[in-house]
Design a protein around this motif. Structure first.
Motif, PDB file in Angstrom:
ATOM      1  N   GLU A 140     -24.857 -14.925 -22.220  1.00  0.00           N
ATOM      2  CA  GLU A 140     -24.552 -16.295 -21.815  1.00  0.00           C
ATOM      3  C   GLU A 140     -25.807 -17.152 -21.689  1.00  0.00           C
ATOM      4  N   THR A 167     -21.781 -21.888 -17.524  1.00  0.00           N
ATOM      5  CA  THR A 167     -22.077 -20.469 -17.267  1.00  0.00           C
ATOM      6  C   THR A 167     -22.971 -20.248 -16.048  1.00  0.00           C
ATOM      7  N   TRP A 308     -18.949 -18.383 -13.388  1.00  0.00           N
ATOM      8  CA  TRP A 308     -18.274 -18.346 -14.693  1.00  0.00           C
ATOM      9  C   TRP A 308     -17.682 -16.967 -14.927  1.00  0.00           C
ATOM     10  N   ARG A 310     -15.869 -14.978 -17.978  1.00  0.00           N
ATOM     11  CA  ARG A 310     -15.453 -15.031 -19.395  1.00  0.00           C
ATOM     12  C   ARG A 310     -14.187 -14.195 -19.526  1.00  0.00           C
ATOM     13  N   GLY A 312     -11.578 -14.857 -21.902  1.00  0.00           N
ATOM     14  CA  GLY A 312     -10.929 -14.872 -23.222  1.00  0.00           C
ATOM     15  C   GLY A 312      -9.488 -15.321 -23.120  1.00  0.00           C
ATOM     16  N   THR A 315      -7.654 -16.517 -19.837  1.00  0.00           N
ATOM     17  CA  THR A 315      -8.141 -17.707 -19.136  1.00  0.00           C
ATOM     18  C   THR A 315      -7.038 -18.558 -18.513  1.00  0.00           C
ATOM     19  N   GLU A 335     -11.695 -19.007 -23.646  1.00  0.00           N
ATOM     20  CA  GLU A 335     -13.086 -18.644 -23.343  1.00  0.00           C
ATOM     21  C   GLU A 335     -13.264 -18.122 -21.916  1.00  0.00           C
ATOM     22  N   GLY A 336     -13.021 -18.969 -20.949  1.00  0.00           N
ATOM     23  CA  GLY A 336     -13.232 -18.515 -19.578  1.00  0.00           C
ATOM     24  C   GLY A 336     -12.935 -19.597 -18.567  1.00  0.00           C
ATOM     25  N   ARG A 338     -14.467 -21.761 -15.146  1.00  0.00           N
ATOM     26  CA  ARG A 338     -15.601 -22.136 -14.302  1.00  0.00           C
ATOM     27  C   ARG A 338     -15.010 -22.471 -12.943  1.00  0.00           C
TER      28      ARG A 338
END
Ligand SMILES: Cc1ncc(COP(=O)(O)O)c(C=O)c1O
Length: 362
Positions: A140, A167, A308, A310, A312, A315, A335-336, A338
């Motif tokens: 990241e 991230t 963050w 991650r 995938g 999410t 993706e993820g 936050r």
């Protein structure tokens, strides 16, 4: 086609540009509800800051001080830079947009890491320039070698988000210096340090140190995060001339309200009290990170006021579970997520949800 059937011709560059998507607000109904989706400061304004704003409110029939003189003087003193090296704007995203205005247009290239701050692609494409994205590494991190390799003679600006949104990962001094040494002097490097006040690792250099002997480096800072003035819209750049002068030229006249200016000045005066609160958030960041790790999650070391994950494909499901539990987080589909570090109760709800989500998965 008759004249009344025609529509105004808009710039083709705007086609397909998504509108900036703000973090979801806390739900209005439900037993509890916290917003952990916009990296805001959860604390209400300090009393002194609030008073300065209410004082300024009595004269908002007048335009603000266009030159932001008092704020500029306070910033110059606080950061030890000449006032001519400063430019303010409507949040640091406003200043970032001006930076593109003064450097790039159709045919030019703008480099940034991806994923990074979601405004970069939007404001780059609005300028008409071509975004050149360089994927983050597996860890990241910014792939600074690849970013330097991506420079061409069309490159005009490079965004380096440090710590990176979303991230939280930050760049060590040597790596950033090596990168800056590789970038040609006629390419502007923007060190976006929106989360600088949350950095506790000495290896992460303060961009204002780096800008001093590098005329192609511009540092972006904001009052929105640590200083808790997100709703008032004031940010600033530190850069050598002619960059700072060009920014002042392109500023929306009277863009920074008097309320925002007074609040920013009062915040600088109350910095000790404000930064005590930041310290508490940093403590919460450590607690949230440790707890997530204990639950078995992989969490990049965050130097900002968010963490963050991650996730995938998981999410959206994770974000929905958080919302159901009473906290809104910021999903980036596929993706993820936050998750801002907020009030202790909000962090607790998030941690409980993360634990339950993980258990259900196993
Ligand atoms: C990296 C980064 N830069 C800039 C901004 C913009 O902040 P503001 O326009 O409120 O100063 C944000 C806000 O989320 C951010 O994450």
């Amino acid at each position: 086609m008759s004249e009344s059937e025609k529509t105004p011709r808009l710039r083709g560059a705007l086609d397909g540009i998504p509108t900036y998507k703000p973090g979801r607000p806390a739900a209005a109904d439900g037993p509890v509800s916290y917003k952990l989706s916009s990296n805001e400061n959860p604390y209400p304004p300090l009393p002194g800051v609030l008073e300065s704003v209410t004082g300024a409110a009595a004269s908002f029939n007048r335009y603000p001080d266009m030159a932001c003189s008092t704020l500029m003087a306070a910033l110059a003193e606080r950061f030890g830079v000449p006032p001519e090296h400063l430019a303010t704007g409507t949040g640091s995203v406003g200043v970032a947009q001006q930076l593109l205005q003064v450097t790039a247009g159709p045919g030019d290239e703008v480099i940034y890491a991806w994923r990074s701050f979601e405004a970069y692609p939007i404001i780059t494409r609005i300028s008409g320039a071509t975004p050149v994205t360089v994927p983050l590494t597996e860890g990241e991190e910014h792939d600074l070698d690849a970013m330097a390799d991506a420079v061409t003679e069309r490159t005009r600006l490079i965004f380096v988000c440090n710590p990176n949104n979303p991230t939280g990962v930050a760049i060590p001094r040597e790596d950033l210096e090596r990168f800056l040494d590789r970038v040609p002097g006629d390419v502007l490097v923007v060190l976006d340090e929106a989360y600088r006040e949350f950095v506790r690792d000495e290896r992460v250099v303060d961009g204002i140190e780096l800008y001093r002997d590098r005329p192609n480096v511009c540092v972006l800072r904001t009052f929105s995060k640590a200083y808790g003035l997100a709703g008032l819209r004031v940010g600033f750049a530190v850069a050598h001339e002619p960059v700072a002068a060009a920014l002042r030229k392109t500023a929306v006249p009277f863009g920074v309200s008097q309320l925002a200016q007074e609040a920013a000045v009062a915040s600088l005066r109350s910095e000790d009290a404000l930064l005590e609160r930041v310290e508490a958030l940093v403590g919460e960041r450590t607690r949230v990170t440790r707890e997530l790790e204990a639950q078995g999650w992989t969490v990049p070391v965050s130097h900002a006021n968010f963490v963050w994950l991650r996730l995938g494909e998981r999410t959206d499901g994770f974000a929905a579970a958080c919302e159901e539990a009473g906290v809104t987080v910021r999903p980036f589909t596929g993706e993820g997520v936050r998750v801002s570090v907020g009030e202790t109760e909000a962090n607790d709800i998030f941690l409980q949800t993360a634990a339950a989500f993980r258990k259900n998965e196993l």
